[in-house]
Design an enzyme around this catalytic site. Structure first.
Site, PDB file in Angstrom:
ATOM      1  N   ASP A  89      56.730  28.797   8.869  1.00 33.25           N
ATOM      2  CA  ASP A  89      57.198  27.765   9.734  1.00 33.25           C
ATOM      3  C   ASP A  89      58.202  28.228  10.714  1.00 33.25           C
ATOM      4  O   ASP A  89      58.971  29.240  10.391  1.00 33.25           O
ATOM      5  CB  ASP A  89      58.027  26.833   8.589  1.00 33.25           C
ATOM      6  CG  ASP A  89      57.832  25.430   9.383  1.00 33.25           C
ATOM      7  OD1 ASP A  89      57.696  25.290  10.377  1.00 33.25           O
ATOM      8  OD2 ASP A  89      58.407  24.400   8.756  1.00 33.25           O
ATOM      9  N   SER A  90      58.616  27.765  11.800  1.00 36.18           N
ATOM     10  CA  SER A  90      59.056  28.164  12.990  1.00 36.18           C
ATOM     11  C   SER A  90      60.742  28.077  12.399  1.00 36.18           C
ATOM     12  O   SER A  90      61.520  28.566  13.518  1.00 36.18           O
ATOM     13  CB  SER A  90      58.944  27.579  14.092  1.00 36.18           C
ATOM     14  OG  SER A  90      59.194  26.025  14.242  1.00 36.18           O
ATOM     15  N   GLY A  91      61.305  27.416  11.662  1.00 33.15           N
ATOM     16  CA  GLY A  91      62.519  26.915  11.847  1.00 33.15           C
ATOM     17  C   GLY A  91      62.870  25.495  12.361  1.00 33.15           C
ATOM     18  O   GLY A  91      64.124  25.010  12.250  1.00 33.15           O
ATOM     19  N   ASP A 143      59.865  23.756  17.524  1.00 32.62           N
ATOM     20  CA  ASP A 143      59.871  22.550  17.944  1.00 32.62           C
ATOM     21  C   ASP A 143      60.898  21.881  17.387  1.00 32.62           C
ATOM     22  O   ASP A 143      61.870  22.302  16.457  1.00 32.62           O
ATOM     23  CB  ASP A 143      58.477  21.776  17.586  1.00 32.62           C
ATOM     24  CG  ASP A 143      58.656  21.583  16.081  1.00 32.62           C
ATOM     25  OD1 ASP A 143      59.064  22.216  15.424  1.00 32.62           O
ATOM     26  OD2 ASP A 143      57.970  20.653  15.603  1.00 32.62           O
ATOM     27  N   GLN A 194      54.374  16.187  18.328  1.00 37.54           N
ATOM     28  CA  GLN A 194      55.305  15.582  17.967  1.00 37.54           C
ATOM     29  C   GLN A 194      55.222  13.979  18.708  1.00 37.54           C
ATOM     30  O   GLN A 194      54.484  13.850  19.496  1.00 37.54           O
ATOM     31  CB  GLN A 194      56.699  16.195  18.361  1.00 37.54           C
ATOM     32  CG  GLN A 194      56.730  17.285  17.364  1.00 37.54           C
ATOM     33  CD  GLN A 194      57.260  17.070  16.057  1.00 37.54           C
ATOM     34  OE1 GLN A 194      57.464  15.934  15.596  1.00 37.54           O
ATOM     35  NE2 GLN A 194      57.470  18.064  15.235  1.00 37.54           N
ATOM     36  N   ASP A 271      50.280  21.426   3.604  1.00 40.20           N
ATOM     37  CA  ASP A 271      51.381  22.213   2.734  1.00 40.20           C
ATOM     38  C   ASP A 271      52.383  21.149   2.262  1.00 40.20           C
ATOM     39  O   ASP A 271      52.792  20.111   2.795  1.00 40.20           O
ATOM     40  CB  ASP A 271      52.298  23.065   3.535  1.00 40.20           C
ATOM     41  CG  ASP A 271      53.278  22.554   4.526  1.00 40.20           C
ATOM     42  OD1 ASP A 271      54.560  22.517   4.118  1.00 40.20           O
ATOM     43  OD2 ASP A 271      53.043  22.128   5.570  1.00 40.20           O
ATOM     44  N   CYS A 309      41.230  20.316 -17.267  1.00 41.04           N
ATOM     45  CA  CYS A 309      41.544  21.465 -16.459  1.00 41.04           C
ATOM     46  C   CYS A 309      41.337  22.774 -17.206  1.00 41.04           C
ATOM     47  O   CYS A 309      41.797  22.819 -18.452  1.00 41.04           O
ATOM     48  CB  CYS A 309      43.356  21.234 -16.206  1.00 41.04           C
ATOM     49  SG  CYS A 309      44.087  22.328 -15.080  1.00 41.04           S
ATOM     50  N   CYS A 311      42.882  25.503 -16.042  1.00 38.97           N
ATOM     51  CA  CYS A 311      43.904  26.506 -15.662  1.00 38.97           C
ATOM     52  C   CYS A 311      44.508  27.334 -16.644  1.00 38.97           C
ATOM     53  O   CYS A 311      44.403  27.076 -17.830  1.00 38.97           O
ATOM     54  CB  CYS A 311      44.982  25.880 -14.944  1.00 38.97           C
ATOM     55  SG  CYS A 311      46.156  25.137 -15.994  1.00 38.97           S
ATOM     56  N   CYS A 314      46.499  25.373 -19.169  1.00 42.49           N
ATOM     57  CA  CYS A 314      45.890  24.281 -20.009  1.00 42.49           C
ATOM     58  C   CYS A 314      44.734  24.917 -21.171  1.00 42.49           C
ATOM     59  O   CYS A 314      44.599  24.381 -21.950  1.00 42.49           O
ATOM     60  CB  CYS A 314      45.031  23.282 -19.107  1.00 42.49           C
ATOM     61  SG  CYS A 314      45.991  22.110 -18.419  1.00 42.49           S
ATOM     62  N   HIS A 340      50.343  24.914 -13.321  1.00 45.58           N
ATOM     63  CA  HIS A 340      49.509  24.033 -13.742  1.00 45.58           C
ATOM     64  C   HIS A 340      49.415  23.221 -12.481  1.00 45.58           C
ATOM     65  O   HIS A 340      48.178  23.099 -11.976  1.00 45.58           O
ATOM     66  CB  HIS A 340      49.772  22.975 -14.809  1.00 45.58           C
ATOM     67  CG  HIS A 340      48.698  21.846 -14.984  1.00 45.58           C
ATOM     68  ND1 HIS A 340      47.814  21.913 -15.353  1.00 45.58           N
ATOM     69  CD2 HIS A 340      49.102  20.563 -14.333  1.00 45.58           C
ATOM     70  CE1 HIS A 340      47.027  20.672 -14.979  1.00 45.58           C
ATOM     71  NE2 HIS A 340      48.057  19.780 -14.572  1.00 45.58           N
TER      72      HIS A 340
END
Length: 377
Positions: A89-91, A143, A194, A271, A309, A311, A314, A340
């Site tokens: 991410d750009s900041g 941005d 944006q 994300d 699940c 995983c 689990c 998990h």
């Protein structure tokens, strides 16, 4: 390079090829803000949890340990031991989240570090230079993320400045990628749409940046306080103007229901800190809804977090044991709960892809869009 394999309405099944590996989309980026997922997870853990791509933050790594330190150590991949794709991410989001510590000018943003108060300047060129030092697979353009609700005039002016910043980012990245000293000379650049919740500004901005031939396009400035229905409307308005042959990224989103709604509207990449943050507080995602492991009813519950699940958590540990670890403030508890939740999110994306492959996405969407966001108890 993004390759569109199949569609179901606006939903897209694709592949995103990078110098660090190919990402099957739709996909979830696992958030490692300071080059680690909170909860004690290593790069080896990420492989076992079906992670395809990791996200780290330019601002935080610039402040600590310093992008020059990471550069000297060979870049983020060598620094973390993660060999898959990394997006930085750009900041720019810190322009939004550190409102009391910054001043926005045409040249960039003046910050005071949240760590030690040190004065920092970051503009488009500086953001690109830091991300180049980090050697990430994908760099995000610098941005401004404007708080909702916003004034129309401010939002419009901010968007115009974001476009000017994007042009500077594109120029600086081309320069950096041509240098012999650059770690990743194939670093990709995503632009960010944006415009707050103003549909006309959003569409006009998307049309403008779509013409710039970027490697991918993100929708930013949503999931920052507006109702989810407004977010969905904005995605639907902007989507027709996003290049069909480029990957699409919705930043900072979200719940399983948010993801399903957004995939249905044509988004490829997501994300969110929710899997790790909620996990550390005992809020765990299951295929029947969300449970709070803090509740007394789980004190003697010998079942896994989710019986559907498979995983690593689990397969081995009970709800009772994990609840005990959380109540005892044991680090292992936080680690297991985050593992998990991360696995759940990556499995959700896997099942979305499978449903798109099979032509059953609409049924999968209908069965799960409300269920997975429901709090059971």
């Amino acid at each position: 390079m993004y390759k569109l394999l199949k569609t179901s309405g606006s939903a897209r099944r694709g592949e995103f090829e990078t110098v660090h590996g190919t990402i099957q989309t739709p996909a979830f980026q696992n958030v490692a803000t300071s080059a680690a997922i909170k909860g004690g997870l290593s790069s080896t853990d990420l492989k076992n949890l079906k992670c395809q791509i990791m996200l780290s933050n330019t601002y935080h790594l610039h402040v600590r340990p310093g992008d020059d330190v990471i550069y000297d150590l060979g870049g983020l991949h060598k620094f973390t031991g993660w060999d898959g794709p990394i997006l930085t991410d750009s900041g720019g989001f810190q322009v939004f989240s550190l409102a009391s510590l910054r001043s926005i000018k045409e040249e960039g943003v003046y910050f005071h570090s949240h760590v030690d108060g040190k004065k920092i300047f970051m503009g488009p060129e500086q953001s690109m230079q830091i991300q180049s030092h980090l050697g990430s697979t994908v760099a995000m353009a610098f941005d401004e993320c404007v708080e909702n609700p916003a004034q129309y005039s401010y939002s419009k002016n901010s968007c115009e400045r974001t476009t000017r910043w994007l042009e500077r980012c594109q120029k600086e990245m081309a320069r950096l990628n041509s240098l012999d000293s650059t770690i990743n000379k194939n670093q990709l650049l995503f632009g960010i749409n944006q415009g707050c919740t103003f549909k006309d500004i959003r569409v006009a901005h998307m049309k403008q940046i779509a013409s710039m031939g970027l490697d991918g396009y993100a929708i930013g400035g949503l999931a920052v306080g507006e109702p989810k229905e407004v977010m969905y409307d904005i995605i639907s308005e902007v989507e027709p103007y996003m290049p069909k042959d480029k990957i699409r990224y919705l930043m900072g989103v979200g719940t399983p229901g948010n993801i399903l709604e957004s995939v249905r509207r044509g988004v490829d990449l997501f994300d969110c800190v929710m899997p790790s943050r909620n996990g550390r507080h005992g809020h765990l995602f299951t295929w029947k809804g969300i449970i709070n492991i803090n509740n007394n009813e789980y004190m003697r519950d010998s079942r896994p977090i989710d019986e559907e699940c498979d995983c690593p958590v689990c397969r081995k540990y009970s709800r009772a044991y994990i609840r005990h670890l959380l109540k005892a403030n044991e680090i292992l508890g936080f680690r297991l709960m985050v593992m998990h939740n991360i696995y759940f999110y990556n499995t959700l994306m896997e099942k979305i892809r499978q449903s798109l492959d099979k032509g059953t996405f609409e049924q999968f969407y209908s069965d799960n869009v409300q269920l997975l966001d429901t709090r059971i108890k």
